[in-house]
Design a protein around this motif. Sequence first.
Motif, mmCIF file in Angstrom:
data_model
loop_
_atom_site.group_PDB
_atom_site.id
_atom_site.type_symbol
_atom_site.label_atom_id
_atom_site.label_comp_id
_atom_site.label_asym_id
_atom_site.label_seq_id
_atom_site.Cartn_x
_atom_site.Cartn_y
_atom_site.Cartn_z
ATOM 1 N N UNK A 154 21.337 0.554 1.030
ATOM 2 C CA UNK A 154 20.278 -0.443 1.202
ATOM 3 C C UNK A 154 19.204 -0.219 0.142
ATOM 4 N N UNK A 155 18.777 -1.297 -0.504
ATOM 5 C CA UNK A 155 17.768 -1.216 -1.554
ATOM 6 C C UNK A 155 16.405 -1.618 -1.013
ATOM 7 N N UNK A 156 15.373 -0.971 -1.546
ATOM 8 C CA UNK A 156 14.000 -1.296 -1.175
ATOM 9 C C UNK A 156 13.115 -1.150 -2.401
ATOM 10 N N UNK A 157 12.086 -1.972 -2.452
ATOM 11 C CA UNK A 157 11.147 -1.946 -3.571
ATOM 12 C C UNK A 157 9.964 -1.042 -3.224
ATOM 13 N N UNK A 158 9.551 -0.198 -4.194
ATOM 14 C CA UNK A 158 8.412 0.709 -3.999
ATOM 15 C C UNK A 158 7.494 0.634 -5.204
ATOM 16 N N UNK A 159 6.208 0.580 -4.902
ATOM 17 C CA UNK A 159 5.179 0.556 -5.954
ATOM 18 C C UNK A 159 4.325 1.813 -5.832
ATOM 19 N N UNK A 160 4.168 2.533 -6.936
ATOM 20 C CA UNK A 160 3.446 3.807 -6.933
ATOM 21 C C UNK A 160 2.237 3.735 -7.857
ATOM 22 N N UNK A 161 1.127 4.280 -7.375
ATOM 23 C CA UNK A 161 -0.104 4.398 -8.167
ATOM 24 C C UNK A 161 -0.631 5.815 -8.027
ATOM 25 N N UNK A 162 -1.115 6.388 -9.127
ATOM 26 C CA UNK A 162 -1.621 7.757 -9.103
ATOM 27 C C UNK A 162 -2.740 7.924 -10.116
ATOM 28 N N UNK A 163 -3.632 8.859 -9.810
ATOM 29 C CA UNK A 163 -4.711 9.247 -10.722
ATOM 30 C C UNK A 163 -4.572 10.724 -11.039
ATOM 31 N N UNK A 203 0.134 7.528 -4.380
ATOM 32 C CA UNK A 203 0.666 6.907 -3.170
ATOM 33 C C UNK A 203 1.775 5.946 -3.573
ATOM 34 N N UNK A 204 2.828 5.912 -2.773
ATOM 35 C CA UNK A 204 3.934 4.971 -2.963
ATOM 36 C C UNK A 204 3.978 4.038 -1.756
ATOM 37 N N UNK A 205 4.023 2.731 -2.022
ATOM 38 C CA UNK A 205 3.962 1.724 -0.973
ATOM 39 C C UNK A 205 5.243 0.907 -0.995
ATOM 40 N N UNK A 206 5.804 0.688 0.179
ATOM 41 C CA UNK A 206 6.996 -0.145 0.311
ATOM 42 C C UNK A 206 6.588 -1.608 0.197
ATOM 43 N N UNK A 207 7.052 -2.282 -0.876
ATOM 44 C CA UNK A 207 6.690 -3.687 -1.121
ATOM 45 C C UNK A 207 7.919 -4.583 -1.036
ATOM 46 N N UNK A 208 8.907 -4.135 -0.265
ATOM 47 C CA UNK A 208 10.143 -4.918 -0.162
ATOM 48 C C UNK A 208 9.872 -6.310 0.391
ATOM 49 N N UNK A 209 9.085 -6.401 1.459
ATOM 50 C CA UNK A 209 8.781 -7.711 2.050
ATOM 51 C C UNK A 209 8.026 -8.592 1.066
ATOM 52 N N UNK A 210 7.098 -8.006 0.322
ATOM 53 C CA UNK A 210 6.359 -8.797 -0.655
ATOM 54 C C UNK A 210 7.274 -9.288 -1.773
ATOM 55 N N UNK A 211 8.185 -8.413 -2.228
ATOM 56 C CA UNK A 211 9.135 -8.824 -3.256
ATOM 57 C C UNK A 211 10.039 -9.939 -2.752
#
Length: 400
Positions: free
Chosen positions: A265-274, A289-297
């Motif tokens: 199963x594939x899922x989309x993840x968006x990561x941001x870091x400082x 932090x990594x956020x699951x953005x599968x629904x948004x995609x």
Amino acid sequence: FGLCAVFNALSNLNVLVTYPLVDPDVYSWFVFSSRMVTAPLLVLLLLEFHEKAGPWWRRLLLAYALAMPLITWLSGNDRWIVLAAYLPVSALAFLVGIAMLRWTWQTRQPAQFLILIATWVLLAVSIEDLLRLGGRSRFEGVYLVTYALTGVFLIFGILLISRLASALSIERQLTLRTRLASRAAAAAFWEWDRETGALIWATDPPEPVGRGDGTRGAAGAGLQRWLDAVHPDDRVQVEQRLRQVTPDTTSLSLTCRLRHPETGVESWWQSHALAEPPERGRQPRFAGISINITERKQAELDLKRLIHEREELMQEIHDGFGAELATARTRLVHSQLSQAQMEILLGECLDDLRLVVDTLDNMNRDLLVALANYRYRLQTRLGDAPFTLSWVLPAEDVSG
């Protein structure tokens, strides 16, 4: 607190040792110097406790603590020279004790009242012991400051243990709340050390990555486990972005797909870091932090598909519907249509228009409902056709 406690313990060796293994003068200097070092460190401890110790106070008191043993040795444990060197820190201790009256009254915390009382008892017995100092660093009678210092260190030790226990309890609560919040938000917190390549998950990592904090085994085990979960089509781009990180990099952003190793199963993840402030000559350390953005995609893909469908419908309206109306107008201008033919042609155009309107209605995407609307719109037009329409519903739909 640690340095102060160590030197205080060393200053009491004369209580435990009757016959020292070194020269008595050296031994006397060592014990007496430890007592002299304890004084400025204790003043610094009191200032730190009340959060009043600035950089200059730290440097001055630490320098004074280092100078006291040297002054004592060079003076040959001379009473008057040592007393002259001790008076400034003694005066400072009294000034701090007076200031503590105000600081304690402002906060009115029980712990500070307790430290205030213990400090003034210590100051009082220090004066009493100092007045009985005679000869070559010898005291007459009972050395009271030993007991007073022990009481001060005991109080500070209890306070430190209490604060440590409270901090550990708060840390456990924050960790639990952070994990609950990350699960609710479908997010994961992590740290990445560019120097060692270690990727440490502060909360549960994304499900495709699996469990574990990345600290077991090799330093880069956590990072390698995450890279193995990255979709093959995205991995080259991700690795290239990680290689571009330099000591001057202050932020990092990545968007990629993760694939579960077992289910696929594939899922989309968006990561941001400082990046944390780097040390000189060291690669940066990132907190992110990594956020699951599968629904948004998926919503973005649905929106693109919907826009594409609308564009196709508008093209069909222009090419088909518009062309029919233009043809009807031309034939009507040249008197090629009778009134009856014109009525039929306009009726067909209206049916086509209603079909387009029904298609544009996205409130209900049920295929059966769409086919029912289609049958309703065309049944009149196909009424004279040489075939019969048969409308059959599946059994589950009829029962529903």
